[in-house]
Write an enzyme that holds these catalytic residues in place. Structure first.
Site, PDB file in Angstrom:
ATOM      1  N   GLU A  60       0.804  -1.220   0.000  1.00  0.00           N
ATOM      2  CA  GLU A  60       0.000   0.000   0.000  1.00  0.00           C
ATOM      3  C   GLU A  60       0.841   1.276   0.000  1.00  0.00           C
ATOM      4  OE1 GLU A  60      -2.531  -3.322   0.980  1.00  0.00           O
ATOM      5  OE2 GLU A  60      -0.637  -2.653   1.881  1.00  0.00           O
ATOM      6  N   PHE A  84      -8.932  -2.408   0.983  1.00  0.00           N
ATOM      7  CA  PHE A  84      -9.697  -2.063   2.174  1.00  0.00           C
ATOM      8  C   PHE A  84      -9.196  -0.713   2.695  1.00  0.00           C
ATOM      9  CE2 PHE A  84      -9.986  -6.627   1.900  1.00  0.00           C
ATOM     10  CZ  PHE A  84     -11.300  -6.903   2.272  1.00  0.00           C
ATOM     11  N   PHE A  87      -6.333  -0.265   5.200  1.00  0.00           N
ATOM     12  CA  PHE A  87      -4.924  -0.328   4.814  1.00  0.00           C
ATOM     13  C   PHE A  87      -4.313   1.042   4.563  1.00  0.00           C
ATOM     14  CE2 PHE A  87      -5.804  -4.765   2.829  1.00  0.00           C
ATOM     15  CZ  PHE A  87      -6.033  -5.275   4.096  1.00  0.00           C
ATOM     16  N   HIS A 130     -10.343  -5.193   8.664  1.00  0.00           N
ATOM     17  CA  HIS A 130     -10.877  -5.088   7.306  1.00  0.00           C
ATOM     18  C   HIS A 130     -12.304  -4.530   7.291  1.00  0.00           C
ATOM     19  CE1 HIS A 130      -7.651  -8.070   6.984  1.00  0.00           C
ATOM     20  NE2 HIS A 130      -7.619  -7.839   5.682  1.00  0.00           N
TER      21      HIS A 130
END
Length: 328
Positions: A60, A84, A87, A130
């Site tokens: 990420e 998600f 992240f 999440h």
């Protein structure tokens, strides 16, 4: 007017903006051949090919960092996606400092036309890492625009505006809204930032809600109407910029306020909205401001237990009745 899902509305916006501007590129984990885990990017790889739509490693910080590099060099108008929204914490420096501040730090010599798509919210037992809604974290980051649509119509118009904007945008999409259907015109339209939408008019109380909780609040408002209470439901649509004018006009009309969001209650976006209301309209209030958020605990992994975490219509009805019962 035709009805399509939010997933389809977002997909249309991406197709239209990529066709409109060939400098627009889209990338992230599984967004190309697979079409994204939420199927929002379906068909883009097939239409525009690998130079403009491509998959990345599970990295990420690199995804957002690459987007920043593309933007500040004028190489591209990037639309990165994190699978998600949780992240975003992994890429926090790239988002909070680089995306939000570099244009200002460098005297406006560069632009930051990044639209970072971030799926959020409780859905399907995904667990505490999440399922979060971290929007409020970024309200403390100057330079970041925060978009939170609640309908297919808003999602398409706001995403198109986001992609064309030359400043950084965080675009939060609630996962349980992807299948929601709503009216979306076939002709092109844009929705400006900083313009809240009154989803339902009322005289007795103002409900300010975001994302999925807009729909929950509308459900509650219909039941309250059967009880003789007419609630006005306002969706800010963007948390930064925040349309306090529309909110304050409603508060001055109704004198009572309930703020509802799926974010944890402590430090959620509702806290900032409540603070601004009391600064500007304290003496227009006929009862204390109430907030409903999720409890300040990690979200349960269990698909059954997670339902007790998300605010529901009955909670809203109960809170409204408590506010209405406060003697004037």
């Amino acid at each position: 007017m035709r009805q399509i899902t939010m997933r389809e509305a977002l997909n249309e916006a991406l197709h239209e903006e990529m066709e409109r501007d060939e400098s627009t590129v889209l990338f992230g984990e599984d967004v190309a051949k697979f079409g994204g885990i939420n199927k929002v990017t379906q068909g883009l790889y097939e239409k525009y090919g690998a130079p403009r739509v491509y998959d990345t490693p599970i990295a990420e910080a690199t995804i957002v960092g690459a987007a920043v590099g593309m933007a500040i060099t004028g190489h591209a108008r990037p639309i990165p996606e994190l699978q998600f929204g949780d992240f975003a914490s992994i890429a926090f420096d790239e988002i909070f400092n680089k995306m939000g501040k570099w244009r200002f730090m460098h005297g406006g010599q560069m632009e930051m036309p990044i639209t970072l798509r971030l799926p959020v919210g409780i859905a399907g037992g995904a667990g505490p890492e999440h399922s979060q809604s971290p929007q409020a974290l970024f309200m403390h980051g100057p330079g970041l625009q925060i978009v939170v649509p609640s309908t297919p119509y808003d999602a398409k118009g706001l995403l198109k505006t986001s992609i064309r904007d030359n400043n950084a945008v965080l675009f939060f999409e609630h996962k349980l809204l992807y299948d929601m259907k709503g009216d979306v015109p076939e002709e092109e339209y844009l929705i400006p930032f900083g313009k809240a939408d009154i989803k339902r008019e009322g005289e007795d109380l103002t409900i300010i809600a975001t994302a999925l909780q807009v729909q929950t609040s509308l459900e509650a408002a219909e039941e309250l109407s059967n009880q003789g209470v007419e609630a006005e439901v306002i969706d800010p649509r963007t948390l930064a910029p925040l349309d306090m004018e529309t909110i304050l006009n409603s508060v001055r009309k109704t004198g009572r306020v309930l703020i509802v969001h799926e974010e944890s209650k402590t430090g959620g976006s509702g806290a900032e909205i409540a603070a601004q209301i009391q600064e500007e309209a304290l003496f227009d209030l006929e009862a204390p401001i109430k907030r409903i958020g999720s409890p300040d605990v990690p979200i349960a992994q269990s698909i059954h237990l997670e339902q007790f975490y998300r605010p529901n219509a009955q909670q809203i009805i109960n809170a409204v009745n408590e506010i209405i019962d406060v003697p004037v």
